[in-house]
Enzyme design. Structure first.
Site, PDB file in Angstrom:
ATOM      1  N   GLY A  47     -12.008  57.785  -0.372  1.00 26.22           N
ATOM      2  CA  GLY A  47     -11.541  56.692  -0.329  1.00 26.22           C
ATOM      3  C   GLY A  47     -12.498  56.096  -1.593  1.00 26.22           C
ATOM      4  O   GLY A  47     -13.228  56.641  -2.397  1.00 26.22           O
ATOM      5  N   SER A  48     -12.278  54.621  -1.611  1.00 29.52           N
ATOM      6  CA  SER A  48     -13.056  53.837  -2.620  1.00 29.52           C
ATOM      7  C   SER A  48     -14.524  53.653  -2.342  1.00 29.52           C
ATOM      8  O   SER A  48     -15.011  53.921  -0.941  1.00 29.52           O
ATOM      9  CB  SER A  48     -12.436  52.393  -2.705  1.00 29.52           C
ATOM     10  OG  SER A  48     -12.903  51.762  -1.692  1.00 29.52           O
TER      11      SER A  48
ATOM     12  N   GLU B  17     -16.404  60.930   0.645  1.00 29.88           N
ATOM     13  CA  GLU B  17     -15.775  61.557  -0.580  1.00 29.88           C
ATOM     14  C   GLU B  17     -15.110  60.276  -1.290  1.00 29.88           C
ATOM     15  O   GLU B  17     -14.236  59.944  -1.035  1.00 29.88           O
ATOM     16  CB  GLU B  17     -14.867  62.840  -0.588  1.00 29.88           C
ATOM     17  CG  GLU B  17     -14.902  63.592  -1.572  1.00 29.88           C
ATOM     18  CD  GLU B  17     -13.969  62.985  -2.805  1.00 29.88           C
ATOM     19  OE1 GLU B  17     -14.339  62.137  -3.805  1.00 29.88           O
ATOM     20  OE2 GLU B  17     -12.676  63.188  -2.960  1.00 29.88           O
ATOM     21  N   LEU B  18     -16.159  59.664  -2.341  1.00 31.25           N
ATOM     22  CA  LEU B  18     -15.825  58.515  -2.935  1.00 31.25           C
ATOM     23  C   LEU B  18     -15.366  58.578  -4.497  1.00 31.25           C
ATOM     24  O   LEU B  18     -15.364  57.631  -4.899  1.00 31.25           O
ATOM     25  CB  LEU B  18     -17.011  57.558  -2.803  1.00 31.25           C
ATOM     26  CG  LEU B  18     -17.586  57.694  -1.211  1.00 31.25           C
ATOM     27  CD1 LEU B  18     -18.925  56.403  -1.110  1.00 31.25           C
ATOM     28  CD2 LEU B  18     -16.398  56.879  -0.483  1.00 31.25           C
TER      29      LEU B  18
ATOM     30  N   CYS C 128      -9.691  62.331  -8.027  1.00 34.92           N
ATOM     31  CA  CYS C 128     -11.130  62.140  -8.109  1.00 34.92           C
ATOM     32  C   CYS C 128     -11.852  62.625  -9.116  1.00 34.92           C
ATOM     33  O   CYS C 128     -13.224  62.352  -9.471  1.00 34.92           O
ATOM     34  CB  CYS C 128     -11.810  62.240  -6.766  1.00 34.92           C
ATOM     35  SG  CYS C 128     -11.113  61.181  -5.401  1.00 34.92           S
TER      36      CYS C 128
ATOM     37  N   GLU D  21     -14.426  54.421 -12.204  1.00 27.36           N
ATOM     38  CA  GLU D  21     -13.428  55.348 -12.073  1.00 27.36           C
ATOM     39  C   GLU D  21     -12.360  54.518 -12.376  1.00 27.36           C
ATOM     40  O   GLU D  21     -11.938  53.547 -11.708  1.00 27.36           O
ATOM     41  CB  GLU D  21     -13.627  55.661 -10.599  1.00 27.36           C
ATOM     42  CG  GLU D  21     -12.384  56.757 -10.305  1.00 27.36           C
ATOM     43  CD  GLU D  21     -12.440  57.354  -8.924  1.00 27.36           C
ATOM     44  OE1 GLU D  21     -12.279  58.518  -8.668  1.00 27.36           O
ATOM     45  OE2 GLU D  21     -12.590  56.329  -7.889  1.00 27.36           O
TER      46      GLU D  21
END
Length: 475
Positions: free
Chosen positions: A226-227, A246-247, A281, A375
């Protein structure tokens, strides 16, 4: 029909329900019951109590369960793809691809479960170890809390659930509130297996309920996708837990002067900057092209982007659908406006219709603009000329993110130089950074997170080594 949630492998209903709506036209995608605090407590307690039994499950039992899920996902692929599109507004062709990927993830996890055996290490390399050998096995750290985002409501769930089952770790899954229906459908398939009660639960609770799950000591492993602020906040709040994150990132491409097939590069850049409305992502966000090829590449990217069709994601002709909601599209629209106000050039796109943002290409954007520095998570790409390969590599690294990068080159030395110098989790040579092999280690550095996904890599994350020393052996 309102979907049940799952507590310790059993369907459960409640007093509260939530309706999930399609972001393209607001139609109802489905509804689900919401777990109460009592339901959540029961799920966590069951995971804690079954941890020893789950860890002791024979490999063939774990593998058989994973194989069943893989086969059934394949059998129900059309139904699940429709459900993914209904709740996430992902174009149906990409939804079908996602189901296919999840089929493979569960199959690979089954294969890994069968060979997850540890290793032997001889200890007589020093005199004190004569006659001794070590058996190094990996054992589950304990129950896993899996928290997944909206953009891959099946495959990213698979990347949490499959490796947990493969190592014998109970898992409590919290799917994204925007897209819980596919995960709940997966529960129907998991319920057909012989996994012991408590091995898995699926709790579509609001995000506010996540903090209590994260803090619970009975869930010693947290796997979050996520964020950035939420992810690092989780890690900071539970420093004694094992946390995998996992960002995301702002994935970059470098097109080198030796690359001659510019139309291929342009087509790949256009497709994977805009696929799934940029809500990936590793969608292409930053393109650095050598000045020798920049003008032609720009023309070709524009041509391919303008050919992409937007519209109803339920149509197989739609290539770029809406974003997850209007608020997300409004945010990206404002970032584009800010980039133009700061001196950037809008070559195409930028217009918003509800939750749909037209595929957007920018040039001349200042480095500090959000569309370059942060992002975007939307259908926006920036094109930037560079004077050398060295400059391109440096500008790719000039980011707080480091998930994946793509390098279009046919020169072996350049490829190896990029692999050595780029501070990212993965370098894709000859293609965009959006390529992911689900069986391979996947993750990033810097603000892109810590830990790796992929069945084998996640199985390492969910376990720790245990050493057994055997003595008095003739080696």
């Amino acid at each position: 029909m309102t979907a049940a949630f799952w507590v310790a492998g059993k369907p459960r209903t409640s007093e509260e329900t939530v309706v999930v709506r399609h972001s393209f036209d607001g139609s109802e995608a489905g509804a689900h019951f919401v777990p109460s605090t009592v339901d959540t407590e029961e799920a966590v307690r069951a995971a804690h109590e079954v941890r020893a039994e789950a860890a002791a499950l024979p490999a063939h039992v774990r593998a058989a369960a994973l194989d069943h899920v893989s086969r059934t996902l394949a059998d129900r692929s059309a139904e699940l793809a429709d459900l993914i599109t209904a709740e996430s507004a992902k174009p149906i062709n990409w939804a079908r691809a996602e189901v296919g990927r999840a089929v493979s993830v569960f199959r690979w996890a089954a294969e890994e479960a069968r060979r997850f055996s540890g290793e032997l290490q001889r200890l007589d390399t020093d005199p004190g170890g004569t006659g001794r050998m070590a058996l190094v096995r990996r054992v589950p750290r304990g129950p896993v809390l899996g928290i997944t985002p909206f953009n891959f409501p099946l495959n990213l769930v698979a990347h949490k659930v499959a490796p947990a089952i493969a190592v014998g770790a109970p898992i409590v899954l919290k799917p994204a509130p925007a897209t819980p229906l596919t995960a709940l459908a997966l529960g129907e398939i998991l319920a057909e297996t012989d996994l012991p009660a408590g091995s898995w639960s699926i709790l579509p609770v609001p995000n506010e309920a996540a903090a209590g799950l994260v803090a619970d000591p009975r869930l010693p492993v947290v796997s979050f996708t996520g964020s950035v602020p939420v992810g690092w906040g989780i890690r900071d709040s539970v420093p004694r837990k094992h946390v995998a994150l996992e960002l995301g990132g702002n994935a970059a491409v470098l097109v080198c002067p030796d690359w001659t097939d510019l139309d291929y590069a342009a087509q790949r850049i256009a497709t994977f900057a805009m696929y799934q409305a940029g809500q990936s992502c590793i969608s292409v966000q930053r393109v650095y092209a050598h000045a020798d090829v920049f003008p032609e590449l720009t023309d070709r990217v524009l041509a391919h982007v303008r050919a992409l069709g937007t519209g109803d994601p339920r149509s197989p002709h739609t290539e770029v659908g809406p974003m997850i909601n209007v608020a997300a599209a409004e945010r990206v629209e404002s970032w584009v406006s800010q980039a133009v106000a700061a001196g950037g050039n809008l070559l195409t796109g930028g217009a918003r219709d509800g939750a749909t943002l037209a595929p957007t290409v920018l040039t001349g954007v200042p480095e500090a603009a959000a569309v370059l520095a942060d992002e975007v998570f939307g259908p926006v790409v920036t094109l930037n000329p560079v004077s050398s390969v060295d400059e391109g590599l440096r500008r790719i690294n000039d980011s707080r993110f480091g998930l994946q990068a793509g390098v279009f080159t046919r020169d072996l030395a350049t490829a190896f130089d990029a692999s050595a110098r780029l501070d990212v989790g993965g370098v894709v040579v000859g293609d965009v950074p959006s390529f992911r092999a689900d069986q391979a280690p996947y993750g990033g550095v810097k603000d892109s997170g810590v830990g790796r996904e992929g069945p084998a890599a996640a199985m390492e994350d969910f376990t720790e080594p245990r050493v057994t020393v055997l003595t008095g052996l003739p080696l």
